[in-house]
Every structure is written in structure tokens, then in C-alpha cells.
Design an enzyme around this catalytic site. Structure first.
Site, short mmCIF file in Angstrom:
data_model
loop_
_atom_site.label_atom_id
_atom_site.label_comp_id
_atom_site.label_asym_id
_atom_site.label_seq_id
_atom_site.Cartn_x
_atom_site.Cartn_y
_atom_site.Cartn_z
N TRP A 174 -18.97 15.34 12.32
CA TRP A 174 -18.05 15.41 11.36
C TRP A 174 -18.09 16.27 10.17
CZ3 TRP A 174 -16.99 9.38 10.49
CH2 TRP A 174 -16.58 8.52 11.63
N LYS A 232 -13.37 16.57 12.90
CA LYS A 232 -14.43 16.68 13.82
C LYS A 232 -14.48 17.82 14.70
CE LYS A 232 -13.48 11.75 14.06
NZ LYS A 232 -12.80 10.51 14.56
N THR A 244 1.03 -1.32 -0.01
CA THR A 244 -0.03 -0.05 -0.15
C THR A 244 0.98 1.20 -0.09
OG1 THR A 244 -0.20 0.04 2.43
CG2 THR A 244 -1.77 -1.16 1.30
N GLU A 270 -6.05 -3.28 -1.11
CA GLU A 270 -6.23 -4.49 -0.13
C GLU A 270 -7.81 -5.12 -0.73
OE1 GLU A 270 -5.65 -1.35 0.80
OE2 GLU A 270 -4.70 -1.25 2.59
P1 AMP Z 1 -4.96 2.52 -3.22
O1 AMP Z 1 -4.95 1.49 -2.26
O2 AMP Z 1 -3.59 3.19 -3.30
O3 AMP Z 1 -5.58 2.36 -4.51
O4 AMP Z 1 -5.77 3.54 -2.45
C1 AMP Z 1 -7.08 3.32 -2.14
C2 AMP Z 1 -7.81 4.59 -1.57
O5 AMP Z 1 -7.98 5.60 -2.69
C3 AMP Z 1 -9.25 4.30 -1.06
O6 AMP Z 1 -9.20 3.80 0.42
C4 AMP Z 1 -9.79 5.93 -1.25
O7 AMP Z 1 -9.37 6.56 -0.21
C5 AMP Z 1 -9.04 6.16 -2.50
N1 AMP Z 1 -9.95 6.05 -3.52
C6 AMP Z 1 -9.96 4.97 -4.47
N2 AMP Z 1 -10.85 5.28 -5.63
C7 AMP Z 1 -11.63 6.43 -5.34
C8 AMP Z 1 -12.66 7.18 -5.68
N3 AMP Z 1 -13.22 6.68 -6.98
N4 AMP Z 1 -12.98 8.09 -5.02
C9 AMP Z 1 -12.54 8.56 -4.00
N5 AMP Z 1 -11.51 8.15 -3.48
C10 AMP Z 1 -11.14 6.86 -3.81
#
Ligand code: AMP
Length: 542
Positions: free
Chosen positions: A444, A439, A185, A330
């Protein structure tokens, strides 16, 4: 009583066999890193993958060993990918945009034995190879004619390395729950965490992705994954395309607007996928050249929230349907797609765009719930927002070596770290990251909603909202803005613009103008760094 069906292990390399047998001639077109366009097909990819597996075996790679790749999307990356899988080794995609020390840390954590690397990243590997003692050999994805001088001791050109054996290799068979791949990640806080996909999870996930209400991908498609294979399991494109027999158009290192436009049009791409920043670049290029997208039918947009203006321009100006998607490393990574259910088919204009701003609904295999901080389930009314939790056969059950155990609970729910609301039809909309939500007085405030509103102001190029400690309210929002070139918005003009469009108590307490907003290697706003920059800030009068 037990069922009497066959135990046919869900192994990833069965996907490339299927593509070879039923879609063998389907084209795989790549922009090679060396420059020219390269054409091959699934039959040849399958044969070459067997050769790679055999050659890896000669190098002593065994079942479960980690083999890293640091490479663009090309046919060679696909050959290496399936060669690793068919041997029973574990592909480990490395993101070259991370800091070099972080890459070395990740390689050491995974104990990578071999590395497939593109020419582009050779200097990077030269800088870190000595820090990764487990690394035995570096296979440069090129041929001898293009192999540069390198100080790396064990670097060999891919073509010559592979040609030392033939392709007479029978795939290994093993338990479908065996590890297939790893991806770390991006880690905006703390050390990166290793996600480990299994063969079974990758196969089930690709089947879910292909469904009509998800990507609706078929053998009639020519799919261009602009999203690199090193982002979040390559959004499953290396699995789902051969599974359904879609052609793959692979952009290689050509990630600029012009190169992407050229591939989209010359290769008659029907579906493509990437993060919003890529599409902003393409739309700018289209505007500059007054271009058109006659063959493109669908564009998948995810990784961060898709701005409304992108959806509108693609659909209204270029006749391309936008599929807003959400997922996480994940989750293999797909979580939801905003396809339109019959209940919403009547929507048009602004109402349709409102719906498409949502991240959408999940496929079978993804369970979802929203909870408060005490894990009480919250209603699906399209308004109440809470922590978004998921589970399913392609969702992580743990991180590699047990790090980050607090993200998983006893009932297998994984806390995504996102904050969202869900409507009665199961459409989810992200309102924040849990650690970014502000917060204020026990309630929120969604930083994303404030940012979206701020960027809709004509003079704002980019906006980020962070919570600043407040003596009375605990936290209050500070709006950080990059002005558009040539414009001079003031705090007052911005706040006046926002006023009336959000609840009064959501209004930012102050506006700060900056030249730059920090981003992570995957293009997300780095709020930890921003909070650090503003750690000594206090609101006027507090
Ligand atoms: P990654 O594992 O690097 O792909 O990051 C995942 C995170 O990207 C998610 O938990 C979200 O916070 C963000 N994310 C992915 N797709 C979207 C989307 N369409 N809109 C908003 N946030 C997104």
C-alpha cells in the site's frame, strides 16, 4: 446480584436543565442572520426550548417524528434543537451545501415533517419543498418584520409561531436509547446514509469530549463552534458546552476570516473548532491586518488532516495551542484528540509538530484496532498501517433502514474506511481512506503522505494523488497539482523535490497540472470525481 443505583435515563434535555440551574447566566452570543449581535443565556435558552416543544406538540409532532433544521449556529438553532429533543422528536440537521436533489432525497429518506430554516437558505427550500411530500410546515428562523415574500405555502416566522404558546411545558421522559438526532454522511460514493444518534449516546459522548485529555472544556471557557451544527452532529458542541457551562459564541452566517476574527477578539473566545480551510482563511486575514489573538487559548482542528504549517503558525506566531482531532459522523463524531501524554511532554520543535500531525488517542468510550484485509489485528508500532475499526457506545451500530450493513461486523466493529497506523501509546495517524490507498505490487502507498509532501513544495497550491491502473503493478500513483499563482513548476522539479523524502517505489509515476481539484460539500477532495476525470489516462510508456 444487581447494583442498587438509580435508573436515571441519560436524556439530552437534562443537559439544558443542568445548564439552566447551574450556569443560567452564562452568555450565548450570536451573530444573527439578520445582522446584529444577539445576547442571551442558558436560562433563557431552556425556557424558549420548552416553548418550542409545546408549540411543536400543537403542530402534532410526536415522539420519534423527524424535525429537520437547515441553519447556521445561532441561539435560535439551539432553542429549536433542545425543543425538539425535550419533546422526544428527532432533530435532523441538513447540510445546505449538498446538491438540492440530494437534500430532497435525504429529507424523503428521513420523512421530515417540519423544517426550521434560516433566511439564507429559503431560496434553496423553495426549490425543493415540492419534492418532499412529508414536509408539512416550514418555520423560518426570524421574526415577522424580517420575513420575506415566499412562494412556500406553509412558511411561518419562528418568533410569531413560538409565541402562540407559553413555556409551561414539562419535558417528556422516555428510554435513553430512543433516537435523538439524525445526520446523513456526506456520501462521496452512493446514496447518503442516515446516522441515528440516541439520547444515551449523545450524553455519554459529550462527557467523553469534555475530558481533560480531549477538549478539556469548562465553565471558564468561551467556546466558538465555527463548525456548523449540520456537520457531523455539530462536533457535539451543542451538548458539551451546556453540559460544562461554557459560554457559546455562535458565528451565524459569518464564516469569512474577518467575521470570525471579529467574534474571536470582541467576544474574548478561549476555544474554537473548525476544519482546516476555515483556519487557513483566518490566518490569511490575521496576516493581512497584522492581527493578534490575545484571548484564544485552544483551537480544535479536524474533519480532514491538519497541515503542519497551520499548527506551527497558530502555536509559534499567535500562542494558540492546536488540538488536532479525528472523528466521523458515525462516531458522534469524536474519535481521537492529539493531546500530549507525559511520555511525550519533552518533545519540542519539529518533533512536537511530528506528533501533532497525528490524529491522537481516543477517550474512554472509543475502542480502536487496525487490521489487514482479512481482519487480522496489526501491531501498534507506529508504522504498520491497516484498516481502522472502532466500537463504543457513541459509535453507530447500523445505518438508518439497514443500508451499508457491510461496514459493521458481528462483533460490532465499525470499519471507518480510514487507513491508519497506531503507536505503542495509542496515538493514531491516518495515512489514507481505504478506497484511496494505492495498491502497488501488493503493497500500500499512502496517497495522503504523497499529497502532504507535494504541498510542502513552494510552488504547489493543492495536490491530490490517485491510483491509475498499471499493467505490471496493478496501480501506480499519479500526482495531480494546482500550481501557485505566478509559479511554473515542472514535473521534473516536483519529482526532484520529493525524491529521497519517501521510499523510491512510492514516487509518483507522473504529474498532471490542473486548474481545479473537485471537493465535496464538506471540503474533502472528491477522489471519485478525479478518478473519473483521469479514467482514460495511462502512464507514458504503458
Ligand atoms: P465526516 O463523517 O464527513 O466528518 O467524515 C469523516 C472522515 O473525515 C473520516 O473518516 C476521515 O477520513 C476524515 N477526517 C476527519 N478528521 C480527520 C483528520 N483530523 N485527519 C484526517 N482525516 C480526517
Amino acid at each position: 446480584m444487581k447494583g442498587l443505583m438509580q435508573d436515571w435515563p441519560l436524556l439530552c434535555h437534562k443537559i439544558i436543565d443542568h445548564a439552566d440551574i447551574y450556569h443560567g447566566d452564562r452568555e450565548i452570543v450570536s451573530r444573527s442572520v439578520e445582522g446584529p449581535i444577539h445576547r442571551t443565556n442558558y436560562r433563557a435558552i431552556g425556557e424558549r426550548a420548552r416553548q418550542v416543544a409545546k408549540r411543536l406538540e400543537l403542530d402534532g409532532i410526536k415522539f420519534g417524528d423527524r424535525v429537520a433544521t437547515m441553519a447556521w449556529n445561532t441561539w435560535r438553532h439551539m432553542e429549536a434543537w433542545y425543543g425538539i429533543l425535550g419533546l422526544g422528536a428527532v432533530y435532523h440537521t441538513l447540510n445546505p451545501r449538498l446538491f438540492p436533489d440530494q437534500i430532497a432525497w435525504i429529507m424523503n429518506d428521513a420523512e421530515d415533517r417540519l423544517l426550521f430554516v434560516d433566511l439564507t437558505f429559503l431560496p434553496l427550500v423553495e426549490a425543493i419543498a415540492d419534492k418532499v411530500p412529508s414536509l408539512e410546515k416550514i418555520i423560518v428562523l426570524t421574526d415577522a418584520a424580517h420575513m420575506p415574500e415566499t412562494k412556500l405555502k406553509n412558511a411561518v416566522p419562528y418568533e410569531e409561531w413560538a409565541s402562540e404558546v407559553d413555556n409551561d411545558f414539562a419535558w417528556n421522559e422516555f428510554d435513553e436509547n430512543s433516537a435523538a438526532g439524525m445526520c446523513y454522511t456526506s456520501g462521496t460514493t452512493g446514496d447518503p446514509k442516515g446516522v441515528v444518534y440516541s439520547h444515551r449516546s449523545n450524553v455519554l459522548h459529550a462527557m467523553a469530549v469534555a475530558q481533560p485529555d480531549m477538549l478539556n472544556l469548562s465553565s471558564r471557557d468561551r467556546m466558538m463552534p465555527v463548525v456548523p451544527l449540520f456537520h457531523a452532529n455539530g462536533w457535539s458542541t451543542a451538548f458539551v458546552c451546556p453540559m460544562v457551562g461554557a459560554s457559546m459564541i455562535l458565528p451565524g452566517a459569518g464564516m469569512d476570516g474577518q467575521s470570525i476574527y471579529q467574534m474571536l477578539t470582541e467576544e474574548r473566545v478561549t476555544m474554537t473548532a473548525a476544519v482546516p480551510t476555515v483556519w487557513l482563511m483566518l490566518l490569511q486575514h490575521l496576516q493581512d491586518i497584522d492581527g493578534a489573538l490575545p484571548d484564544l487559548e485552544n483551537v480544535v482542528i479536524g474533519g480532514s488532516a491538519c497541515p503542519r504549517a497551520i499548527t506551527q503558525t497558530f502555536q509559534d506566531k499567535y500562542g494558540v495551542r492546536v488540538m488536532h482531532a479525528w472523528g466521523m459522523t458515525e462516531m458522534s463524531p469524536l474519535g481521537t484528540v492529539c493531546s500530549i501524554k507525559p511520555e511525550y511532554a519533552h518533545l519540542a520543535g519539529e518533533e512536537k509538530l511530528d506528533l501533532q500531525a497525528k490524529q491522537g488517542h481516543p477517550p474512554f468510550t472509543v475502542e480502536m484496532k487496525i487490521t489487514d484485509d482479512d481482519n487480522n489485528a496489526l501491531p501498534w508500532d507506529g508504522e504498520t498501517f491497516g484498516r481502522l475499526k472502532v466500537r463504543g457506545p457513541a459509535v453507530s451500530s447500523a445505518y438508518y433502514k439497514g443500508h451499508g450493513a457491510e461496514h459493521f461486523d458481528a462483533e460490532n466493529w465499525f470499519d471507518t474506511g480510514d487507513v491508519a497506523h497506531v503507536d505503542a501509546l495509542g496515538y493514531m495517524e491516518i495515512t489514507d481512506r481505504a478506497k484511496d490507498v494505492i495498491k502497488s505490487g501488493g503493497e500500500w502507498i499512502s496517497s495522503i503522505e504523497l499529497e502532504n509532501l507535494a504541498v510542502s513544495h513552494d510552488d504547489v497550491a493543492e495536490a491530490a494523488v490517485i491510483g491509475i491502473a498499471h499493467p505490471k503493478w496493478d496501480e501506480r500513483p499519479l500526482l495531480v497539482i494546482i500550481r501557485k499563482e505566478g509559479s511554473t513548476p515542472t514535473k521534473e522539479s516536483i519529482l526532484e523535490f520529493m525524491s529521497g523524502k519517501i521510499a523510491k517505489w512510492w514516487m509518483p509515476d507522473d504529474v498532471a497540472f490542473v486548474d481545479e481539484i473537485p471537493h465535496t460539500a464538506t471540503g474533502k477532495i472528491q477522489k471519485t470525481v478525479l478518478r473519473e476525470q483521469f479514467k482514460d489516462y495511462s502512464f507514458p510508456g504503458t
